[in-house]
Structures are given as C-alpha cells and as structure tokens.
Scaffold this active site. Structure first.
Site, PDB file in Angstrom:
ATOM      1  N   LYS A  54       0.635  -1.268   0.247  1.00  0.00           N
ATOM      2  CA  LYS A  54      -0.029   0.386  -0.280  1.00  0.00           C
ATOM      3  C   LYS A  54       0.814   0.969   0.281  1.00  0.00           C
ATOM      4  O   LYS A  54       0.215   2.160  -0.033  1.00  0.00           O
ATOM      5  CB  LYS A  54      -0.842  -0.421   1.838  1.00  0.00           C
ATOM      6  CG  LYS A  54      -1.880  -0.742   1.128  1.00  0.00           C
ATOM      7  CD  LYS A  54      -2.935  -1.191   2.483  1.00  0.00           C
ATOM      8  CE  LYS A  54      -4.199  -2.234   1.405  1.00  0.00           C
ATOM      9  NZ  LYS A  54      -4.353  -2.863   3.279  1.00  0.00           N
ATOM     10  N   GLN A  98      -4.175  -1.284   9.975  1.00  0.00           N
ATOM     11  CA  GLN A  98      -4.718  -2.833   9.335  1.00  0.00           C
ATOM     12  C   GLN A  98      -4.662  -4.268  10.581  1.00  0.00           C
ATOM     13  O   GLN A  98      -4.273  -4.465  11.354  1.00  0.00           O
ATOM     14  CB  GLN A  98      -2.716  -3.244   9.071  1.00  0.00           C
ATOM     15  CG  GLN A  98      -2.641  -4.549   7.953  1.00  0.00           C
ATOM     16  CD  GLN A  98      -3.680  -3.601   6.695  1.00  0.00           C
ATOM     17  OE1 GLN A  98      -2.783  -3.039   6.233  1.00  0.00           O
ATOM     18  NE2 GLN A  98      -3.199  -4.981   6.678  1.00  0.00           N
ATOM     19  N   ASP A 127     -11.217   3.617   5.014  1.00  0.00           N
ATOM     20  CA  ASP A 127     -11.638   2.127   4.824  1.00  0.00           C
ATOM     21  C   ASP A 127     -13.245   2.338   4.221  1.00  0.00           C
ATOM     22  O   ASP A 127     -13.768   1.031   4.359  1.00  0.00           O
ATOM     23  CB  ASP A 127     -10.614   1.011   5.372  1.00  0.00           C
ATOM     24  CG  ASP A 127      -9.899   0.649   5.115  1.00  0.00           C
ATOM     25  OD1 ASP A 127      -9.521   0.435   4.114  1.00  0.00           O
ATOM     26  OD2 ASP A 127      -9.658   0.234   5.748  1.00  0.00           O
TER      27      ASP A 127
END
Ligand code: NDP
Length: 300
Positions: A54, A98, A127
């Site tokens: 990422k 994460q 997210d």
C-alpha cells in the site's frame, strides 16, 4: 464456453495513473500532498506485505504513504490514543488500521477491533468502515466507497458490464466486502456506481440453504467467502459473470474462492486470482486518500 478474463491488474493500473494525475493537479492547485498513514500492530508477515504494498502504491501515485509500527504488546487504550493523535494531525488525510489485529494483543485479552475502527475520524476513514460512512452508503449518499466493492464497480464499468435489473448473488456477508457490495447493488440511483444500481440482490452466507441452487440463479456471482475454490462449476449459471474476491494461500499458491478451471468453462467473464479484484482494492484506496485530502483541504 471459455470465459473472457476480467483483467483487474490492467484496470487498476489505469486507475492508479488517473489518481496520480489528479494528485498532481490537486497539489499544483495549492492542495497539500495527500498522506495516508497505516497503523500496523505486531509482526504478522502477511500484514507487513500488505502495508508495504500500500505504501509503495501511494508513493507511485504521489501520495505520502506512511506506516506507524506498534509492538504487539500495545494496549487497547494506546492504540485508540494513536488513532486520536492521527485524527488531530492536519498532515494526515487518511488513516488505515491494518487488520487483523494480533489475537493475543492488549495484554492477552485481544483488541476490541470495532472500538478502534470507530475511533477513526469519519473524514479520514479511507476504508469506509466507520458507522457514519456505512450509514451514508446505506442511504445512497456515500462519502467514501469501501475499496474492494468499489474496485469491483470500477472493473464492471470499464468492461461495460451493467447489472441493472440483473440477478446478482453475493456469497459472504462480511462488513468489508459482502454487505457493502450488496448495499451498493441495491441502490436505486447511480450514487454507488451506475453499473451496479438496480440489481436484484441475494446475500448468501454459511447458513444459506441450497446454496448451489441460489448461486445458479445469478447473472452475476460475487464470491467473498475465504474458502479456497468453494464455488464449483456446477454452481454457476451458463453465461454468468463471476467475480472472485477470495485470496487464499494454499501451499505456495494463491487461489480464489472460485474453482477457476471449472468456472471458466461455464461463465461468460471471470476475474482471475491473482490479478483480479486484489489490485483494484489498492487502487481504490489511493482514490479514497485523494478524496479525503480534498474533503479536508478543498482547493478552488
Ligand atoms: P469473512 O471471513 O469476514 O466472511 C466470510 C463470509 O463468507 C461470511 O459471511 C461467511 O458466512 C461466509 N461463508 C463462509 N463459509 C461459507 C460457506 N461454506 N458457504 C457460504 N458462505 C460461507 O471474509 P472477508 O469478506 O473478509 O473475505 C472473504 C475473502 O475475500 C477472503 O479470501 C479474503 O482474503 C478475501 N478478500 C480479498 C480482498 C481483495 O482485495 N481481493 C479484500 C478483502 C477480502 P457467515 O457470515 O454465516 O459466517
């Protein structure tokens, strides 16, 4: 029939270039360099790889991709405090915690994952996990679209596949993939993507009875189950579009939730694993980070 391959990797490359061009334009117009900070707790090797990928993808798009590494002994409160600090840092536009968090964390009792995700400022929630962003999506006025379902929408759009009026079966009801995907498919207008609006949706799960028959009703079958090759050829209707979200490591290989060799003989189009949905998820994360920066620092 041999299915057309839906090349997520190629489409993700296109999107990443578009995001990079938009980032450049935004910064030229006086916007700050968008910054995504990933919070990584513990040493899980898969999570380390995901976070590294990422961060690299960010850098290639002109986005500042930072990683905050915390030891697995971090407590719930310390993790919430860290998220709060990032919420208040004007140089951070997107925050990503994460997952999964280490099971033995928080002094052995484990983390309350929900409480940590809830602590993320909804304007930095790239997210789209926060209740505010989930609620906005449900009401058809999304701020951020969740990355994996949004990647699927982009893939369908760029392959000119419309699901309007079609029967779609989503297998898997996680908060990350299955549920938001189903919600996006159920929208009346194009707020979550014109290609997926007005589908007739069935959301299947581990308690679904007669799963094979249910799946066989689908013009489009989206599998997000986490069970390697669970969707067999006989579960797919002739000519269906098959989207395989699954990423499962079996011995040394990555396989999807769909038995690819069987499915490709029945489907009209199918995403491969790897190279299907996975790369799109990261591309949409970059998109959301730029969007977050724009929301926090609009430029004329
Ligand atoms: P979860 O484990 O959170 O959810 C799995 C879902 O599948 C649950 O709703 C579960 O049902 C359902 N399920 C499990 N077994 C069966 C079964 N035998 N029959 C029918 N339904 C079943 O998974 P995620 O949604 O997080 O991930 C799913 C897959 O997608 C994984 O392989 C993951 O690695 C991958 N993934 C890929 C991404 C990408 O970028 N390509 C992003 C995110 C995930 P129930 O609710 O009843 O338990």
């Amino acid at each position: 029939m041999t299915a057309e391959l839906l090349d997520g990797k190629r489409v993700a490359g296109e999107i990443r270039k578009e995001v990079a061009a938009e980032v450049h334009k935004y910064v030229q117009s006086g916007g700050p360099t968008p910054c995504l900070t990933a919070v990584l707790v513990g040493e899980d090797p898969a999570s380390q790889v995901y976070v590294r990928n990422k961060s690299r993808a960010c850098e290639r798009a002109g986005i500042d991709g930072k990683t905050l590494r915390l030891p697995s002994e971090t407590s719930q409160q310390q993790l919430v405090d860290t998220v709060q600090q990032l919420n208040h840092d004007p140089q951070v536009h997107g925050i990503l915690v994460q997952l999964p968090l280490p099971t033995g964390g928080n002094g052995g009792t484990g983390f309350d994952e929900r409480a940590i995700l809830d602590a993320v400022d909804p304007l930095k929630d790239v997210d789209a996990f926060s209740p505010v962003n989930v609620g906005l999506l449900m009401q058809g006025r999304p701020r951020f679209l969740p990355c994996t379902p949004h990647g699927i929408v982009q893939l369908l759009h760029r392959q000119q596949i419309s699901l309007a009026g079609k029967q779609v079966v989503v297998v898997g009801r996680s908060d990350i993939v299955g549920k938001p995907m189903a919600m996006m498919l159920a929208q009346r207008d194009g707020s979550c993507g014109r290609e997926v609006a007005n589908a007739t949706v069935t959301l299947a799960h581990s308690r679904t009875q007669n799963l094979t028959e249910v799946c066989r009703t689908a013009d489009c079958l989206i599998a997000a189950v986490g069970v390697p090759e669970m969707i067999r050829g006989e579960m797919i209707r002739e000519g269906a579009v098959v989207i395989d979200v699954g990423i499962n490591r079996v011995e040394d290989k990555l396989v999807g939730d769909v038995a690819f060799d069987e499915a490709k003989e029945v489907a009209s189009a199918i995403t491969p694993v790897p190279g299907g949905v996975g790369p799109l998820t990261i591309a949409m994360l970059l998109h959301n980070t730029l969007l977050a920066a724009k929301l926090q620092h609009p430029v004329a």
